[in-house]
Design a protein around this motif. Structure first.
Motif, PDB file in Angstrom:
ATOM      1  N   UNK A 103       0.860  -1.096  -0.098  1.00  0.00           N
ATOM      2  CA  UNK A 103       0.025  -0.025  -0.074  1.00  0.00           C
ATOM      3  C   UNK A 103       0.848   1.339  -0.106  1.00  0.00           C
ATOM      4  N   UNK A 104       0.411   2.198  -0.658  1.00  0.00           N
ATOM      5  CA  UNK A 104       1.197   3.523  -0.826  1.00  0.00           C
ATOM      6  C   UNK A 104       0.182   4.837  -0.909  1.00  0.00           C
ATOM      7  N   UNK A 105       0.730   5.695  -1.035  1.00  0.00           N
ATOM      8  CA  UNK A 105      -0.110   7.220  -1.253  1.00  0.00           C
ATOM      9  C   UNK A 105      -0.956   7.072  -2.583  1.00  0.00           C
ATOM     10  N   UNK A 106      -0.373   6.448  -3.491  1.00  0.00           N
ATOM     11  CA  UNK A 106      -0.990   6.347  -4.893  1.00  0.00           C
ATOM     12  C   UNK A 106      -1.331   4.899  -5.137  1.00  0.00           C
TER      13      UNK A 106
ATOM     14  N   UNK B 110       2.675  -0.085 -15.592  1.00  0.00           N
ATOM     15  CA  UNK B 110       3.023   0.772 -14.211  1.00  0.00           C
ATOM     16  C   UNK B 110       3.252  -0.508 -13.189  1.00  0.00           C
ATOM     17  N   UNK B 111       4.345  -1.094 -13.265  1.00  0.00           N
ATOM     18  CA  UNK B 111       4.745  -2.263 -12.388  1.00  0.00           C
ATOM     19  C   UNK B 111       5.109  -1.595 -11.091  1.00  0.00           C
ATOM     20  N   UNK B 112       5.349  -0.397 -10.711  1.00  0.00           N
ATOM     21  CA  UNK B 112       5.612   0.406  -9.326  1.00  0.00           C
ATOM     22  C   UNK B 112       4.175   0.759  -8.800  1.00  0.00           C
ATOM     23  N   UNK B 113       3.258   0.583  -9.475  1.00  0.00           N
ATOM     24  CA  UNK B 113       1.972   1.140  -8.912  1.00  0.00           C
ATOM     25  C   UNK B 113       1.221   0.090  -7.936  1.00  0.00           C
ATOM     26  N   UNK B 114       0.700   0.278  -6.868  1.00  0.00           N
ATOM     27  CA  UNK B 114       0.359  -0.722  -6.020  1.00  0.00           C
ATOM     28  C   UNK B 114      -1.165  -1.009  -6.659  1.00  0.00           C
TER      29      UNK B 114
ATOM     30  N   UNK C 279     -10.055   1.376   2.732  1.00  0.00           N
ATOM     31  CA  UNK C 279      -8.909   2.086   2.108  1.00  0.00           C
ATOM     32  C   UNK C 279      -7.654   1.923   3.208  1.00  0.00           C
ATOM     33  N   UNK C 280      -6.336   1.659   2.583  1.00  0.00           N
ATOM     34  CA  UNK C 280      -5.187   1.661   3.631  1.00  0.00           C
ATOM     35  C   UNK C 280      -4.854   2.860   4.097  1.00  0.00           C
ATOM     36  N   UNK C 281      -4.415   2.895   5.142  1.00  0.00           N
ATOM     37  CA  UNK C 281      -3.845   4.020   5.861  1.00  0.00           C
ATOM     38  C   UNK C 281      -3.064   5.405   5.094  1.00  0.00           C
ATOM     39  N   UNK C 282      -2.016   4.720   4.378  1.00  0.00           N
ATOM     40  CA  UNK C 282      -1.270   5.769   3.716  1.00  0.00           C
ATOM     41  C   UNK C 282      -1.739   6.243   2.158  1.00  0.00           C
ATOM     42  N   UNK C 283      -3.100   5.783   2.027  1.00  0.00           N
ATOM     43  CA  UNK C 283      -3.674   6.008   0.789  1.00  0.00           C
ATOM     44  C   UNK C 283      -4.116   7.834   0.552  1.00  0.00           C
TER      45      UNK C 283
END
Length: 345
Positions: free
Chosen positions: A230-233, A250-254, A269-273
């Motif tokens: 999970x990430x911000x995007x 987009x291989x780096x996109x979670x 929704x994950x926390x960092x999103x």
């Protein structure tokens, strides 16, 4: 009374290298260790098995997976290699390998409780009995859909004989078991709550010729099939192939696959999103799922944006348009900094 499992584990440890050469044949010896990718015999160096040494300590046969932190003994290795469902099967295989006589028959206690069909427990057992996708029909099936950046993703496994419950719409001649792609459905903490099965045709890279080649089991609400941390995007999508199609460009996109429009709308929704792209199919259900996600995000400060395929879904785009044209199409829908950072050229 002496434990049969402990005694057999000790005997296996005394023959640790022979066990590894047989059940972890894609590895190799390096000093006092046998190195391999994981318990399912994938090539690599993440898992190491102690073969012995000169320190006098009884550590032979102990293994550790540096990637996951898991550890155990050689009975675990045999269970994973043979996809056993219970300890009895593993002990029988170990005795066969060690050329030990079968134990004398003793009165049996109550059999282990059978997992209720479709339950979370049944999902966990099926996942444990599956193996990595390297060299299996899963890789061939996905490649036929132009999905070639799969690697050995933790979320996907293969089961060679996955039970299929015939429906009223199936012909009576439909087999009761098929090869299957097994996808892990997990919650925000990474705990397995269910699995998704895609039954495959053993003769060609396609879904099995059954009425319902895709089914999920376990606890699904709010959970999904996760590709990347999970990430911000992030991207939430519907189907596995649709979601993996975006990973191709987009291989780096979670990404998280919800498995259906209804479950897509309910993904947690994950926390960092902070910014979420919703890869919706071009149908009424996809539009409704996007609307539900957008409404839920309003009070959380999450920027939600749609990603629409040019055709019916993103896998159709990938197969018929190719990576370059699909990338250009998706680029027009993403925030410019996200597109610059995440999309290939």
């Amino acid at each position: 009374m002496k434990s049969p499992a402990r005694d057999i584990a000790r005997r296996l440890a005394e023959n640790a290298e022979a066990v590894c050469r047989h059940y972890l044949s894609n590895g190799r010896r390096e000093g006092h260790y046998w190195m391999v990718g994981d318990m399912h015999n994938v090539p690599g160096r993440s898992l190491y098995v102690r073969l012995g040494g000169d320190d006098g300590k009884p550590r032979a046969g102990k293994w550790t997976d540096a990637a996951s932190g898991d550890h155990g003994d050689l009975l675990d290795i045999i269970a994973a290699s043979c996809a056993h469902a219970n300890l009895g099967e593993t002990l029988a295989e170990a005795r066969r390998f060690l050329s030990l006589p079968r134990p004398e028959t003793v009165p049996q206690g109550p059999r282990p409780r059978r997992a209720r069909p479709g339950s979370r427990e049944a999902a966990v057992r099926l996942w444990a009995a599956s193996k990595a996708v390297a060299g299996t029909p899963v890789r061939t099936y996905l490649a036929d859909r132009e999905l070639r950046q799969v690697g050995d993703m933790p979320a996907l496994r293969f089961h060679p004989h996955c039970y299929y419950r015939r429906s009223d719409e199936d012909d009576v001649s439909v087999k009761a078991a098929w090869p299957a792609m097994i996808a892990a459905v997990t919650d925000l903490d990474g705990a397995l709550t269910g699995v998704h099965r895609t039954w495959l045709d053993p003769a060609r890279p396609a879904k099995a010729p059954v009425a319902y080649p895709r089914r999920a089991m376990g606890h699904l609400l709010g959970a999904g099939v996760r590709f990347g941390l999970a990430g911000e995007v992030m991207v939430f999508g519907e189907g596995i192939e649709t979601t993996l199609s975006l990973r191709e460009i987009a291989p780096a996109l979670p990404l998280v696959a919800g498995l259906s429009a209804a479950h897509l709308a309910a993904l947690e929704f994950p926390g960092p999103l902070r910014r979420l792209y919703v890869a919706r199919d071009r149908d009424a259900a996809g539009l409704a799922a996007y609307g539900a996600i957008a409404e839920r995000s309003m009070s959380l400060g999450i920027d939600v944006r749609p990603l629409d395929p040019r055709l019916d879904d993103f896998n159709s785009d990938l197969v018929r348009m190719g990576r370059r044209d699909m990338t250009a199409w998706v680029r027009t829908q993403m925030q410019p900094l996200d597109a610059m950072r995440l999309l290939g050229r």
